[in-house]
Design a protein around this motif. Structure first.
Motif, PDB file in Angstrom:
ATOM      1  N   VAL A 187       0.846  -1.198   0.000  1.00 26.66           N
ATOM      2  CA  VAL A 187       0.000   0.000   0.000  1.00 26.66           C
ATOM      3  C   VAL A 187       0.878   1.243   0.000  1.00 26.66           C
ATOM      4  CG1 VAL A 187      -1.783   1.284   1.225  1.00 26.66           C
ATOM      5  CG2 VAL A 187      -1.801  -1.215   1.287  1.00 26.66           C
ATOM      6  N   ASP A 188       0.773   2.051  -1.072  1.00 25.54           N
ATOM      7  CA  ASP A 188       1.438   3.349  -1.142  1.00 25.54           C
ATOM      8  C   ASP A 188       0.376   4.421  -1.383  1.00 25.54           C
ATOM      9  OD1 ASP A 188       3.870   2.003  -0.971  1.00 25.54           O
ATOM     10  OD2 ASP A 188       4.095   1.908  -3.146  1.00 25.54           O
ATOM     11  N   ASP A 189       0.596   5.603  -0.839  1.00 27.22           N
ATOM     12  CA  ASP A 189      -0.315   6.730  -1.056  1.00 27.22           C
ATOM     13  C   ASP A 189       0.439   7.877  -1.712  1.00 27.22           C
ATOM     14  OD1 ASP A 189      -2.375   5.342   0.184  1.00 27.22           O
ATOM     15  OD2 ASP A 189      -1.898   6.155   2.159  1.00 27.22           O
ATOM     16  N   PHE A 190      -0.287   8.706  -2.438  1.00 31.63           N
ATOM     17  CA  PHE A 190       0.357   9.862  -3.058  1.00 31.63           C
ATOM     18  C   PHE A 190      -0.541  11.097  -2.977  1.00 31.63           C
ATOM     19  CE2 PHE A 190      -1.854   7.576  -6.462  1.00 31.63           C
ATOM     20  CZ  PHE A 190      -2.591   8.568  -7.081  1.00 31.63           C
ATOM     21  N   TYR A 191       0.120  12.249  -2.918  1.00 28.57           N
ATOM     22  CA  TYR A 191      -0.561  13.546  -2.895  1.00 28.57           C
ATOM     23  C   TYR A 191       0.133  14.439  -3.916  1.00 28.57           C
ATOM     24  CZ  TYR A 191      -2.327  11.652   1.457  1.00 28.57           C
ATOM     25  OH  TYR A 191      -2.916  10.832   2.389  1.00 28.57           O
ATOM     26  N   ILE A 192      -0.654  15.061  -4.779  1.00 24.29           N
ATOM     27  CA  ILE A 192      -0.121  15.895  -5.855  1.00 24.29           C
ATOM     28  C   ILE A 192      -0.682  17.300  -5.713  1.00 24.29           C
ATOM     29  CG2 ILE A 192       0.079  16.195  -8.354  1.00 24.29           C
ATOM     30  CD1 ILE A 192      -0.724  13.134  -8.522  1.00 24.29           C
ATOM     31  N   ASP A 193       0.181  18.268  -5.539  1.00 25.32           N
ATOM     32  CA  ASP A 193      -0.229  19.669  -5.479  1.00 25.32           C
ATOM     33  C   ASP A 193       0.157  20.344  -6.787  1.00 25.32           C
ATOM     34  OD1 ASP A 193      -1.344  20.144  -2.726  1.00 25.32           O
ATOM     35  OD2 ASP A 193       0.610  19.296  -2.171  1.00 25.32           O
ATOM     36  N   ILE A 194      -0.849  20.790  -7.520  1.00 26.12           N
ATOM     37  CA  ILE A 194      -0.649  21.437  -8.819  1.00 26.12           C
ATOM     38  C   ILE A 194      -0.869  22.937  -8.656  1.00 26.12           C
ATOM     39  CG2 ILE A 194      -1.505  21.595 -11.194  1.00 26.12           C
ATOM     40  CD1 ILE A 194      -2.412  18.645 -10.855  1.00 26.12           C
ATOM     41  N   ALA A 285       3.766  20.032 -16.804  1.00 25.90           N
ATOM     42  CA  ALA A 285       4.590  20.901 -17.655  1.00 25.90           C
ATOM     43  C   ALA A 285       3.887  21.200 -18.968  1.00 25.90           C
ATOM     44  CB  ALA A 285       5.938  20.231 -17.916  1.00 25.90           C
ATOM     45  N   LEU A 286       3.210  20.219 -19.528  1.00 29.97           N
ATOM     46  CA  LEU A 286       2.476  20.415 -20.768  1.00 29.97           C
ATOM     47  C   LEU A 286       1.418  21.506 -20.632  1.00 29.97           C
ATOM     48  CD1 LEU A 286       1.822  19.376 -23.675  1.00 29.97           C
ATOM     49  CD2 LEU A 286       0.206  17.792 -22.601  1.00 29.97           C
ATOM     50  N   HIS A 287       0.840  21.632 -19.435  1.00 32.16           N
ATOM     51  CA  HIS A 287      -0.203  22.629 -19.185  1.00 32.16           C
ATOM     52  C   HIS A 287       0.348  23.928 -18.598  1.00 32.16           C
ATOM     53  CE1 HIS A 287      -2.729  19.081 -19.740  1.00 32.16           C
ATOM     54  NE2 HIS A 287      -3.737  19.914 -19.952  1.00 32.16           N
ATOM     55  N   GLY A 288       1.671  24.017 -18.485  1.00 30.43           N
ATOM     56  CA  GLY A 288       2.281  25.221 -17.942  1.00 30.43           C
ATOM     57  C   GLY A 288       2.104  25.379 -16.451  1.00 30.43           C
ATOM     58  N   ALA A 289       1.822  24.282 -15.755  1.00 29.12           N
ATOM     59  CA  ALA A 289       1.577  24.327 -14.305  1.00 29.12           C
ATOM     60  C   ALA A 289       2.754  23.752 -13.538  1.00 29.12           C
ATOM     61  CB  ALA A 289       0.308  23.554 -13.970  1.00 29.12           C
ATOM     62  N   GLY A 290       2.906  24.206 -12.318  1.00 23.70           N
ATOM     63  CA  GLY A 290       3.883  23.626 -11.425  1.00 23.70           C
ATOM     64  C   GLY A 290       3.290  22.446 -10.672  1.00 23.70           C
ATOM     65  N   MET A 291       4.145  21.649 -10.046  1.00 21.82           N
ATOM     66  CA  MET A 291       3.656  20.488  -9.314  1.00 21.82           C
ATOM     67  C   MET A 291       4.595  20.129  -8.163  1.00 21.82           C
ATOM     68  SD  MET A 291       6.050  18.005 -10.072  1.00 21.82           S
ATOM     69  CE  MET A 291       5.190  16.517  -9.606  1.00 21.82           C
ATOM     70  N   LYS A 292       4.020  19.479  -7.179  1.00 18.16           N
ATOM     71  CA  LYS A 292       4.790  18.884  -6.086  1.00 18.16           C
ATOM     72  C   LYS A 292       4.169  17.531  -5.785  1.00 18.16           C
ATOM     73  CE  LYS A 292       6.190  19.493  -1.259  1.00 18.16           C
ATOM     74  NZ  LYS A 292       6.077  20.349  -0.047  1.00 18.16           N
ATOM     75  N   LEU A 293       4.983  16.480  -5.827  1.00 19.86           N
ATOM     76  CA  LEU A 293       4.505  15.119  -5.578  1.00 19.86           C
ATOM     77  C   LEU A 293       5.020  14.624  -4.238  1.00 19.86           C
ATOM     78  CD1 LEU A 293       3.227  12.382  -6.408  1.00 19.86           C
ATOM     79  CD2 LEU A 293       5.394  11.863  -7.574  1.00 19.86           C
ATOM     80  N   ASP A 294       4.108  14.186  -3.402  1.00 17.56           N
ATOM     81  CA  ASP A 294       4.441  13.561  -2.116  1.00 17.56           C
ATOM     82  C   ASP A 294       4.007  12.101  -2.204  1.00 17.56           C
ATOM     83  OD1 ASP A 294       4.921  12.834   0.482  1.00 17.56           O
ATOM     84  OD2 ASP A 294       3.291  14.026   1.354  1.00 17.56           O
ATOM     85  N   TYR A 295       4.982  11.232  -2.449  1.00 15.39           N
ATOM     86  CA  TYR A 295       4.693   9.797  -2.612  1.00 15.39           C
ATOM     87  C   TYR A 295       5.137   9.073  -1.348  1.00 15.39           C
ATOM     88  CZ  TYR A 295       4.055   5.373  -5.104  1.00 15.39           C
ATOM     89  OH  TYR A 295       3.602   4.136  -5.517  1.00 15.39           O
TER      90      TYR A 295
END
Length: 409
Positions: A187-194, A285-295
């Motif tokens: 079980v892994d969880d992820f959170y993506i802030d765009i 990146a394709l949409h010109g947005a930033g991101m932060k991934l917490d996996y």
């Protein structure tokens, strides 16, 4: 080898107390990492039976040892003790008295069943071969879980084998099941802030729409299992939460996604993590947005020892009709019992707890979840039979090896 001629008869005698214990716990649930009163209550019962008790193992864990009069191996049996942040919607006398918290997964019944095992063994220690180490574990429901901390605090020191059960509402009362090898998923969880650029809903060309980017990420993630994972390997990628915006005419500047990954194979687990990272990065990146991934990597896959699973299929038909004993299908739910199985041989089992006649029809983690309490009798009898069979078949000459919790490292 059994410690008495008929443990099932003694467990039936103890059953009214087991029901009373379970209902007390159901009325008084505590969340993961908060099980202070539950832990103290369990320790009091165990001392009353005459067990050697250690509190504070891995947080609010409790470890009890029943020493047999006859030399032999040390066998550990485990129950989990924590509840869930769910409002109890049942109309029963033992309904949770704590707003927003309930035992919606059967841990109260696991605990009561293991208390019954403790009472049985202390009453019959003169015929007991080896030691029985009883682990009442906190925080099964929330990673990093309580198993890792209990192991670090020495809960498996000197232990030769370990068994655990899960009362399982999808399985009808009276049935028992397990399988060799992988049974429950990693079980892994992820959170993506765009992060985009907000603005007026009528002027989208002046913005970077975080919701559009988030929707594209959700869609793209569905290709991981369908196009990157071997079709013969189980895997799940689920986005369960999307949070963005608060007005119909405003383009949101942020979007937060949350989800879970379930796998059995470690190679697949690594592949899914890497593909998810690349998809999130490149889609944003394709949409010109930033991101932060917490996996967040959680529990590993629960893998039963082949010999101990075979023991189940040897022992269970002696207790129940053969048609009640089944080979389980793997499930994508997770369990931190997996950590114990990485340290010593053992087996995790499903015990049927579903029964329409008593209202035990709802799935785990449901506000009306309940179990057929007779499943506690089945659980206790099965744990005793497995432990005693292991002790009776052990040829290593090992003595009582679970004298003290061992220090970490």
């Amino acid at each position: 080898m059994r410690t008495t001629a008929n443990p099932e008869e003694e467990l039936r005698r103890l059953f009214p107390e087991m029901v009373e214990w379970r209902r007390h716990l159901h009325r008084n649930p505590e969340l993961s990492f908060q099980e202070k009163k539950t832990s103290a209550w369990i320790a009091d019962r165990l001392r009353g039976f005459g067990c050697e008790v250690r509190e504070g193992i891995g947080g609010y864990g409790v470890m009890a040892v029943v020493r047999g009069a006859l030399p032999g191996p040390a066998v550990a049996l485990r129950a989990d003790i924590d509840a869930l942040p769910i409002e109890d919607e049942k109309t029963v006398a033992y309904r949770s008295s704590v707003p927003g918290v309930m035992h919606a997964c059967g841990h109260d019944a696991h605990t009561a069943a293991l208390l019954g095992v403790a009472r049985y063994y202390t009453d019959n220690r003169a015929a007991l071969t080896g030691d029985r180490v009883l682990l009442f574990q906190p925080a099964e429901e929330v990673a990093p879980g309580g198993a890792v901390a209990m192991i670090a605090d020495g809960a498996l020191g000197g232990v030769d084998a370990v068994y655990g059960v899960h009362l399982w509402s999808p399985l009808a009362f009276g049935k028992v099941a397990t399988k060799a090898g992988p049974l429950m998923a990693a079980v892994d969880d992820f959170y993506i802030d765009i992060t985009g650029k907000g603005g007026h809903g009528a002027l989208p060309h002046q913005t970077v729409d975080a919701i559009v980017a988030g929707a594209a990420v959700v869609q793209a993630l569905q290709t991981i299992v369908s196009r990157s994972v071997d079709p013969l390997q189980p895997a799940v990628v689920t986005v369960g939460s999307i949070q963005a915006g608060n007005a119909v005419n405003v383009i949101a500047d942020t979007c937060r996604l949350g989800g879970t990954v379930r796998t059995f194979d470690e190679g697949v687990r690594k592949l899914v993590k890497e593909r998810l990272r690349l998809i999130v990065e490149q889609t944003c990146a394709l949409h010109g947005a930033g991101m932060k991934l917490d996996y967040r990597e959680g529990y590993p896959a629960l893998v039963n020892d082949a010999r101990e699973a075979a023991r189940f299929f040897e022992v269970a038909p002696r207790l129940f009709d053969r048609e009640q004993v089944e080979e389980a299908e793997p499930v994508m739910a997770g369990e931190d019992f997996a950590y114990y199985l990485r340290e010593v041989p053992g087996c995790f089992l499903f015990v049927g707890a579903g029964n329409e006649a008593c209202g035990a029809v709802h799935p785990h983690h449901h506000p009306r979840f309940d179990v057929d309490e007779r499943g506690m009798l089945v659980s206790a009898a099965l744990l005793i039979a497995l432990a005693d069979d292991y002790a009776g078949s052990d040829k290593t000459g090992r003595g009582n090896g679970a004298a003290e919790p061992q220090p970490a490292g």
